[in-house]
Design an enzyme around this catalytic site. Structure first.
Site, short mmCIF file in Angstrom:
data_model
loop_
_atom_site.label_atom_id
_atom_site.label_comp_id
_atom_site.label_asym_id
_atom_site.label_seq_id
_atom_site.Cartn_x
_atom_site.Cartn_y
_atom_site.Cartn_z
N HIS A 162 4.18 8.88 -4.76
CA HIS A 162 3.29 10.04 -4.71
C HIS A 162 4.11 11.32 -4.65
CE1 HIS A 162 -0.10 7.32 -3.03
NE2 HIS A 162 -0.26 7.52 -4.33
N GLU A 165 4.81 13.32 -1.46
CA GLU A 165 5.48 12.53 -0.43
C GLU A 165 6.98 12.47 -0.71
OE1 GLU A 165 3.32 8.82 -0.14
OE2 GLU A 165 1.41 9.86 0.13
N HIS A 305 5.98 5.61 1.94
CA HIS A 305 4.95 6.62 1.74
C HIS A 305 4.85 7.49 2.99
CE1 HIS A 305 2.88 5.17 -2.02
NE2 HIS A 305 3.55 4.08 -1.71
N GLU A 364 4.20 3.84 6.03
CA GLU A 364 3.69 5.22 6.09
C GLU A 364 4.51 6.01 7.11
OE1 GLU A 364 1.53 6.48 4.13
OE2 GLU A 364 0.37 4.81 3.29
#
Length: 394
Positions: A162, A165, A305, A364
């Site tokens: 992404h 990110e 991420h 994450e």
């Protein structure tokens, strides 16, 4: 650092002389026959760079070697034209300098140009790295695949699926740099001997899966695409929240793992985030990542991420038993929460688990709102480094 072979030299001797593991010197020189070095042949010594030193009155080679904490023969090797008994004031010597600090600056303005420069610097200093391309982006930027290690266990770690990110690229590149430093200095990384990781695992690191998107977030749109991209971005020239690739397709929602189900509840046209595309694996970036995993059959896969400080490790009950053990270890080491199932599909790790029944993880990093500020970097990296080391262990 490059040196020229002398009569009687061997790679084993260079290993002792520079205190570098023999396997790293051999792997840094794949085209050389270690049993038959040729005089004047060039050999790469990983983990060193050259500095110049200007001779001053009263200098001797032994004194210079002592002041730099070097073995005297390192100076003879790098300065084969110098007469040690006839040093002249003002002459310059080459001095081998062991690398003990990072060349990667994670707090710099990190975009694809910065990534490329850092990869080139690391490959020059540590030529046992195998620099490959997994593929190319929509705008033909390389998806670099950096290979480190020669173990049987293949592990992929990727970052920046992404665009907003991008801090995940900073984390992965810093980890690679630290790993390389510890390897060539015979040290431990997160309490584990770096050389044992090199011998146990073959790491495939893809630091920036979405280079076009990262450049868009960090630098704004290319002039030739500005009007089109502002339209896709709902009329806004602020691209800080953009997650997709340059065509407005979310690369981590492109994989055939409950794709038809997820398509029904996600945006129906290209935009800054969450659009699955018009069919699975339609983008050059996702094609490259799918082909890579199909070819290499990795034993483990980690996708970095942001954000949430969570570790997603399951998919539809298809994950192997090893996944639970690793997720527990990852959570203990990082302080993050291990979450088996989440109401989200079509991700890269989902598809990896579905297709290969191997441990796959979405990590994450950090907490807050994307893009996370670089001020979080130190805390994120402290948390995540032990987890990445554990991913390479048995």
């Amino acid at each position: 650092m490059k040196i020229q072979v002398r009569a009687g030299d061997t790679l084993e001797y260079y290993s002792r002389l520079f205190s570098i593991p023999l396997v790293l010197i051999a792997d840094a020189n794949p085209g050389i026959d270690p049993e038959q070095l040729q005089i004047d042949e060039t050999v790469h010594i990983p983990g060193f760079r050259e500095n110049t030193y200007t001779i001053r009155y009263g200098d001797t080679l032994s004194g210079i070697a002592k002041s730099y904490q070097l073995k005297l023969d390192t100076l003879f090797l790098l300065n084969q034209e110098v007469d040690p008994n006839n040093l002249s004031v003002g002459d310059e010597l080459f001095i081998p300098i062991r690398m003990s600090k990072r060349v990667v600056d994670p707090k710099a303005h990190y975009d694809f140009t910065r990534l490329k420069a850092d990869i080139e610097a690391l490959a020059e200093l540590y030529p046992f790295i195998q620099k490959r391309e997994a593929g190319r982006s929509v705008l033909h930027q390389p998806l670099y695949d950096l290979r480190i290690g020669k173990g049987q266990r293949k592990v992929q770690i990727n970052a920046s699926f992404h665009a907003n990110e991008w801090i995940t690229t900073c984390v992965l590149m810093t980890f690679l740099n630290d790993y390389l430093i510890m390897l060539t200095n015979g040290q431990k990384i997160s309490q584990t001997p770096a050389l044992s990781l090199y011998e146990q695992a073959a790491l495939s690191a893809i630091p920036m899966v979405n280079p076009d998107g990262v450049n868009l977030v960090r630098n704004g749109p290319p002039k030739e695409l500005e009007k089109e991209l502002i339209t896709l971005n709902n009329g806004s020239a602020d691209f800080s929240g953009w997650k997709a690739n340059i065509r407005g397709i979310d690369l981590n929602k492109q994989f055939p793992a409950n794709w038809e189900f997820e398509k029904k509840r996600k945006p129906k046209k290209p935009g800054p985030r969450d659009f699955l595309g018009f069919k699975p694996i339609s983008e050059p970036e996702t094609m490259a990542m799918a082909e890579l995993v199909q070819k290499e059959r990795f034993a483990r896969l980690l996708s970095l991420h942001t954000q949430g400080q969570e570790i997603y490790w399951g998919y539809e009950g298809l994950e192997p038993l090893e996944s639970k053990r690793l997720a527990h270890d990852f959570a203990k080491l990082s302080g993050y929460e291990a979450v088996q199932y989440v109401d989200s599909f079509v991700g890269y790790k989902d598809w990896f688990i579905q297709e290969f029944r191997k441990p796959g993880f979405t990590i994450e990093l950090g907490i807050g709102q994307n893009p996370l500020p670089i001020s979080q970097f130190d805390e994120i990296y402290t948390d995540i480094q032990p987890l990445l080391v554990r991913a390479l262990e048995s």
